[in-house]
Structure formats: structure tokens, C-alpha cells
Design an enzyme around this catalytic site. Sequence first.
Site, PDB file in Angstrom:
ATOM      1  N   CYS A 129      -3.012   8.327   3.861  1.00 40.92           N
ATOM      2  CA  CYS A 129      -2.288   7.729   2.778  1.00 40.92           C
ATOM      3  C   CYS A 129      -3.450   8.249   1.907  1.00 40.92           C
ATOM      4  O   CYS A 129      -3.661   8.464   0.968  1.00 40.92           O
ATOM      5  CB  CYS A 129      -2.434   6.335   2.710  1.00 40.92           C
ATOM      6  SG  CYS A 129      -3.403   4.990   3.694  1.00 40.92           S
TER       7      CYS A 129
ATOM      8  N   GLU B 295       0.706  -1.072   0.424  1.00 38.69           N
ATOM      9  CA  GLU B 295       0.016   0.068   0.486  1.00 38.69           C
ATOM     10  C   GLU B 295       1.093   1.228   0.207  1.00 38.69           C
ATOM     11  O   GLU B 295       1.722   1.491   1.408  1.00 38.69           O
ATOM     12  CB  GLU B 295      -0.743   0.239   1.650  1.00 38.69           C
ATOM     13  CG  GLU B 295      -1.913   0.839   1.295  1.00 38.69           C
ATOM     14  CD  GLU B 295      -1.858   1.657   2.224  1.00 38.69           C
ATOM     15  OE1 GLU B 295      -2.819   1.349   3.259  1.00 38.69           O
ATOM     16  OE2 GLU B 295      -2.242   2.903   2.159  1.00 38.69           O
TER      17      GLU B 295
END
Lengths: 508, 508
Positions: free
Chosen positions: B295, B256
Site C-alpha cells: 500500500c 485504508e
Amino acid sequence: MERLESYVLGRWQPAAGELATVVDPTHETPLGQVGSHGIDFQAVLAYGREKGGPALRALTFAERGKLLAGIAAAIHEKRDELIDVSIQSGGTTRGDAKFDIDGAIGTLTYYAGLGEKLGSRTYLLDGDVVQLGRTPRFSGLHVRVPRRGVAVHVNAFNFPAWGMMEKAACALLAGMPVLEKPGTPTALLAWRIARLVIEKVKLPDGAFQVVIGSLGDTLDHMGPQDVLAFTGSSATGAKLRGHPNLVRHNVRVNVEADSLNAAVLAPDVDTGSETFGLFLNNVVTDMTQKTGQKCTAVRRILVPSDALNSVRDELVAALARIVVGDPADKLTRMGPLASKSQLDEVRAGIERFAQSGTLACGGSKPVHAKGYFVAPTLVVARDGREPAFHREEVFGPVAVLLPYSGDAREAAAIVNLGGGGLVCSAYSNDAAWSTTFALEVAPWHGRVWLASDKSAEQSLAPGMVLPQMVHGGPGRAGGGEELGAERGLAFYQQRTAIQGFQGHLQTL
Amino acid sequence: MERLESYVLGRWQPAAGELATVVDPTHETPLGQVGSHGIDFQAVLAYGREKGGPALRALTFAERGKLLAGIAAAIHEKRDELIDVSIQSGGTTRGDAKFDIDGAIGTLTYYAGLGEKLGSRTYLLDGDVVQLGRTPRFSGLHVRVPRRGVAVHVNAFNFPAWGMMEKAACALLAGMPVLEKPGTPTALLAWRIARLVIEKVKLPDGAFQVVIGSLGDTLDHMGPQDVLAFTGSSATGAKLRGHPNLVRHNVRVNVEADSLNAAVLAPDVDTGSETFGLFLNNVVTDMTQKTGQKCTAVRRILVPSDALNSVRDELVAALARIVVGDPADKLTRMGPLASKSQLDEVRAGIERFAQSGTLACGGSKPVHAKGYFVAPTLVVARDGREPAFHREEVFGPVAVLLPYSGDAREAAAIVNLGGGGLVCSAYSNDAAWSTTFALEVAPWHGRVWLASDKSAEQSLAPGMVLPQMVHGGPGRAGGGEELGAERGLAFYQQRTAIQGFQGHLQTL
């Protein structure tokens, strides 16, 4: 001699540049020439993405399914000719040729049916709408949409029909254009099939491209929406998976590689039982079908120590009945290996095995003066855990007989020494033994196949890859997954969570 | 100064060897020392595999769920202390600290509930029994069993609590032991949480190991049953994914990484509407929460050209109200970045952005004499497709305002220039606009978030990662997937097809 053609950018392109020769493995005579020099692979990928992708995505699942049914019909119509091409170019017996070609037709037909079932949708829903807010008004839903790239398929030489169509069926049904690269030794059959597909099926332009020969610099031009699926050796698989451009762009890679598939006889099985007969038949079939050039072929046979000698004798007797010769001859039960390099590798593998065990039958000696023949070979191990037999796949009609105590957990521990496999079969009428064994080997395998008297009469051989069940395995087997009904589409789709007003989500 | 400890091989091991210093980013004062020298990582992996794995696999989902509930309770009990640690060591405001810590508690609680729901099973079934033979007597079933290795989690510095527990919850519930490696700058909080977990929760020995500091040669010792999950930069993600040992053994890797998350305002949205208010609020929150070190933070804001100036003015006014300062101060709305190196990178990023657009507010200049502060920064692009704004994530409170025509497909095309993202949000009361946009961006995103007046009042901010929905994204975002209810367990499991007698399969 024929020059095989690639089908790229909407046209046929004959082999050019440095050419490789495709050889009849029975008579060692040249059949055709292969080469992909001069193809602009960056343009080929762009063509798939820009032409094939949008056209496929505009179709419903039912419409894509019809295209698959059309491919199946086109292959079926020329089945006899294709069988002859397979026998000549692949050294397959008629039975082996049918196994490959009918496997392709069956898988295409299965996915055509799935397309019909999925109907008028163009993408899939994944699970239900779930409440996220205080009330269901704000909710979430997962969808699976086709990826916007090209599915590059690097296929193995052993199943030029089935291998190619198994991957193509899932990609096309999911809505992704394909670029197929058949294995060179048996490319003649793949090329003939590709010609049928292009001539007979109204596929959207750019949806189906085929490169006969090297993929050139294709991998350097792949992007984050493309995917690569490979079937072949672990070594090549690792090279592809570690390719810097694929790593940099997080390109999805699926690998199906080496597998030391095991067949395990449980101690409870009576030698007079149906299950015991099935065990012998399946082992012989899965050793010799396609001359052992099958990713699901049996490589290791585990038998309780006290039954080792009798099972060895039965197998040796059965293997002795396998007539090895010209596959065009009706009496032949096993043809040659597909290429000279395969023959060299299999012979070297047998010689290494013979150093770690005792040769019960077969061996590395030439069988005929011409052709890439090898005898069905059985090696008996002194110790079930002998490392030599758990780390190397010899891709031919070669298996090793391994003794074990009869304990299900010990059997599983020995099987798992293979480091990850595609399929493992077990023969037992003791349900507790079978369950223990299945759950112990499951983490290391993509598929576990269980025989017992209760299903023996109906069961399909463990080496048979069915579209309903996943195919692939962890570790040495590549860590990939294909087929498994709708599961096989997931690789070609992006799963996306959508959050918003419930009433809106319900219209998706 | 405190020496932070790792918890490996069933004991605490204080930092040793070459030590890194953890610093309070507000006052630039040292807080602790970190180092993992002397740890035998091969032994740590073996310990997890041999001790933790079998013990976890013997538990039912309900029992594993109870362990997660225990971790959530242990964190909740010390919530106030942990918030203080977060404020001091992470430079987070109280709100940011709660976001991280409550996110951990919430995710653990969700998966504890899922465990309870899955009940007394120890592995999962995947779909139904399907007929394979002539009659259902010979059938097939897919199971998902825990992998027999260790789940190595390389966590990001931005969510020391939530990030670690999100990954740990899925792995432990699936039945895999974890080895957690927190991001060094904020390791103090992760270490405090790890201490609570070890002291308060009766986890099986070897199920939860934590390395504070470098992972040393761990990757060289990982095998085919281990998995690696990483959250962090694309560059590090690519390095891990291409690691020769992981490639050789087909070790599963989930990444990720960077994500240029976009927020898109549709042309139909009235500036007086609830949806418009939500758009402004969410954009400001997702720019400034955690000082933009999220994120899922908004990096790109797409607005119809004719609304660009008014939206710019509204955002500049709202950002001007964000008080930047000591996070311990109640009036502060945004604290410093987590480390000096983050500050340097964000400043350099702002300077590069300023060259390709016009600075509307903020900039790279120091905000306070001490501490790693940066001002909320908005850049306005002349051209929505300017490449500089679609290829680089500046990991701070920095976003760019991009003009577009108002067309849903054009908006999607611009958003997709980001090369793959975690989340994309859109604000529209036009259902057709929203659907077109959502399906066009879906292939490039893990999550699409849609606002409208109908759900505005209930919707959670797009930057909020919910355990029910998948988290991850293709391409630049790493190509990975986490969470999504039961979906989040799949990475830690092997899916295996089992074929055999129907009556036997039904007992699994």
C-alpha cells in the site's frame, strides 16, 4: 413579510424560488420567508475553498482567535435585540433565549482564548518528536494541519445561535472556512446573527458563508478535503452519512443525533440531602428548558423502585409549577415548541408513551387555543426495561420515570438500552457506586455527569454543553464528537506523520 | 489438498460449502481450499462480545501487552516455517516474506511494550482534570474506555501476517475482541499464524476469531459498539462504508485504500550525494518489494524536467538488475503477483499507462511461461499533470516518472492530484524547500517522509510502516488512520467526558 437572505460568494442573496414561511410559534403568525433557489452551490464551495481557506490558513491561531472574539463581541453588543428575536421566532422564554445566545458568546470566547494560547502557530503539533533511527538523528513528529476544503455545517433548529457558533468556532480556529445552514424554523435568529458577523467582523472573504434554506445539491459537490457536520435526527444523519458522493470520496462526516439522556438517582441519596434537591431541580430544568428541545434534555429518569412513588409526586408537583404560555410574559417558565410539525411529533410521541406506561402529568391535549404548546409530561413505566422507552426520542418536555433495583450495574444496563447517548447523569454520595456506574455507561456515552454533596453547590447542570468537554455520543447519538477544547479542532485537521532529520523536525 | 479452517465460537471449523482454491502463484498449483459456508456470523459476533470482550476488559494493559508478546513469540518460534509458507503461497522472495512476518513481530512487540508502559490501568485517561466550577471542586476529565463490541478486520492479501497483526495488536491492547478475515489469495499464511496464536497463546476465549473465506452476512449483524477496519481497494472500501446497516447504527469504519504514493526529487540534490543514492535505492525498493503489492509502494516519481532523462536511465539500469523468477531461488529479487486476477489487473493497468506515456522498461508481456509474473515497469509521462497517472493505482511493480519545474509548491500541487495518499517522500538538502513541500502535501497525506544528507545514513525506507507513526490517509486513501503509538487505540475506544467532584475524578 421579510425575505431572509443567504450570504454566499461575498454577497447577500434574498430568498428566491419556492419559499418556506417562518412562523412565530406562540401566535402562529408569519415572520419571514426562506428559500435558497438560484444559488450555485458548487461555486459556493469553490469560493470557500479558494478564497476563504487560504486566507484563514495564513492567519495564526491568535489571529483566528481574535476573529472569534470579534464575533462574540458583535453578538454581545446586540444581545437584547437578539433575545427579542429569539423569543418571537423561537418561542423561547427570556431565560431560554439567553441560554442559546450566551452559550454562543461563551463558546466563541472560550475558543478565542484557546487561539490566544496557541499563539503564533498556524498548525498544531501532535505529541513529541520520537526517535525512529538508531539515534535520534532520524525521527518522527505528528502535525495537525487545516484541511483544504469547506466545513459544511447543517445545524439544528433548537439552538440557532449556540449550535451554529459552536461548530463555526472550532472550524474557523482550526483554519477551515465554513458554510452554515441553520435549521429553517428558527432561521430568523441565525440570519440576524449572520448579518452581525458579516457587518461587524473583518472575516476573510469566503471564510463564513450562510445558506438560509435548502443546501440544494451541495453534497454532490463535496470532495475529500471538505467535512460535513450535522446536528439533528438520527434518520437524517444516516441519510447524510450514507450519501453516495460523501461515501465515494471518504468525506468526513460528524453526526450529533437523537439521545435518550438519562438521569439516575442512586439508592444512597437521602431525600433531605443537597444532592436530592439538585436531582429534582436538574431534572425539571432539563425536561422543560427550551421546552425540552435540547439534545441534552433528560428523557429517562431512573429511580430505585421503593422511591418511585415519592419521586413521581415531587416531580409532578414541580412540573405543575411550570407556567406554560407566551414566552414574552415574565411569569412564563416554558414557551411553545418551535414549529407545528414538532408539535405534531411530540403529541404523537406522548400518545405512544401513554400506551406503554401511566401518565403522571401532562399529556397530548392542547394547552392553549393558539400556539404550539404542550404540557410538561411525565410518564411512569411499569418495567424499567420496557423497550418503548429506550428507542424513541420525543423532542419536547417529556420524560419517563423508570424503576430499577438500586444496583449500579443494573442502572447502567437499563441506561445503555438507549443505544448510545450524549450525556448521562447520576446522583450519589457513594463513590464506589458512582465509579461503577460511570465506567459501565461510559462506552455508550459522550459524557457522564456525577453529582454528590461534595460538588452539588458548584456543579453546572448536566444539560449544559461546555467547550472544555467533548460533546457527542456513539450509536443512536450519531457516533460523533465536537468541542472538548483542542479536541474539537481535530475534525477540521489532517493528522500527518512527518519523518526526517531531527534538527529539521524541531523547526516545525 | 488441505482444507483451511476458520476459528470461531471457540473451535476450528473446516472450509465448507462452495470452496475457493488458494494457488501457488509461482507454479500455478493448488495449495488449499477456502470456504466459510455454515458459519453463524451473528453468533460469532455475539460470542466475541459476550465472551471475549468482558475477559479482555478485565485485563490490565500490561496483561494485554503480555498476550501480544506471546503472539510475537509464537510467530517468532516458527519464523522459518512461516517464511516457507509465505514463499510458496504468496510468491514472496525470502526478503519479502521476512518483511511481512518480521513486520508482524515488530508491531506486536512494540504494542506489547506500550502495554507494559501503560501498566495496571484497564482504560486510558485523555488529558488532565480541568476546572469547570468556580473552584476546582467541580471538574472534568476525559477517559478512553474499550468499546463493548467486536473489531471486525477485513485484511488485504498483500500482508497476511503484518496486516492482520497490526490491526489485532491495537484492538486487543485497547481491550476489544477481534474477528479477523484474511485476504483469500494468501490465506494459507494467515491461517498458519492463526493456528499458532490459538495453540500457543492463552488468549481469553472469544478474543481472537478468524474467518478464512467470506464474512457472509456479518455486516448485517454489526451494532453501534462494533467497529470495522478494512484494508483494500477504494471501491470495496466505499461499499463497506456505505453499507446500510453500518450507516444506520453509526458503526465506526476505518478504511485504508488506494494510494498513489509519490517520491519527489528536489532540484538541489547533487547526483553524487548520499541523498541521491538513497532516492534511487528507495524508489527501486518501493517499486519492486513484494512485487509492488504494497500500500506504500511508490507509484509516481517526480523529477525536475532537466534531470528526467538521467534519472530515467539510472532507474532503468537498476530495474534491469532485478531478477524476476521463482522466489524460492536465492538469486531472485522479485517474485510473481499473488493471484491471476491481480496479474490481469496489473497488465491492463500497464497497457492503459503505456497509452498516456512512454514505456521506459518492462511492460505487460508475460515474463515466464508459468506463474503470475510481470516485469518491473517504468513509464515516462510527457506532462506531469497528465490525469491518467493521478487517478489509478496499478497494484504491481509499476511506476510513472513525472517531470516538474523544481518548485516545491508545484511538486506538491502535482502530488496532491492523487486525491489523498498514505505516504509521500521527498529528497532535498534544502530545508526551506522541504518544509514548504511537506506542509503543502500534509493535508492530503497520512505521512510525509523527508530525506537529506543529514539523516540519509539512518533513515528507514518510506514504504516502511512504523507502529510509532500513524498510517492511513485522506480521500482516495480511505480517510482512515491506524497505528501511531497510543493513537492507534482510539478507534477501539469511546472517549467520554466525566464531570463531577474533583476528588472523585482523581481516583479514576
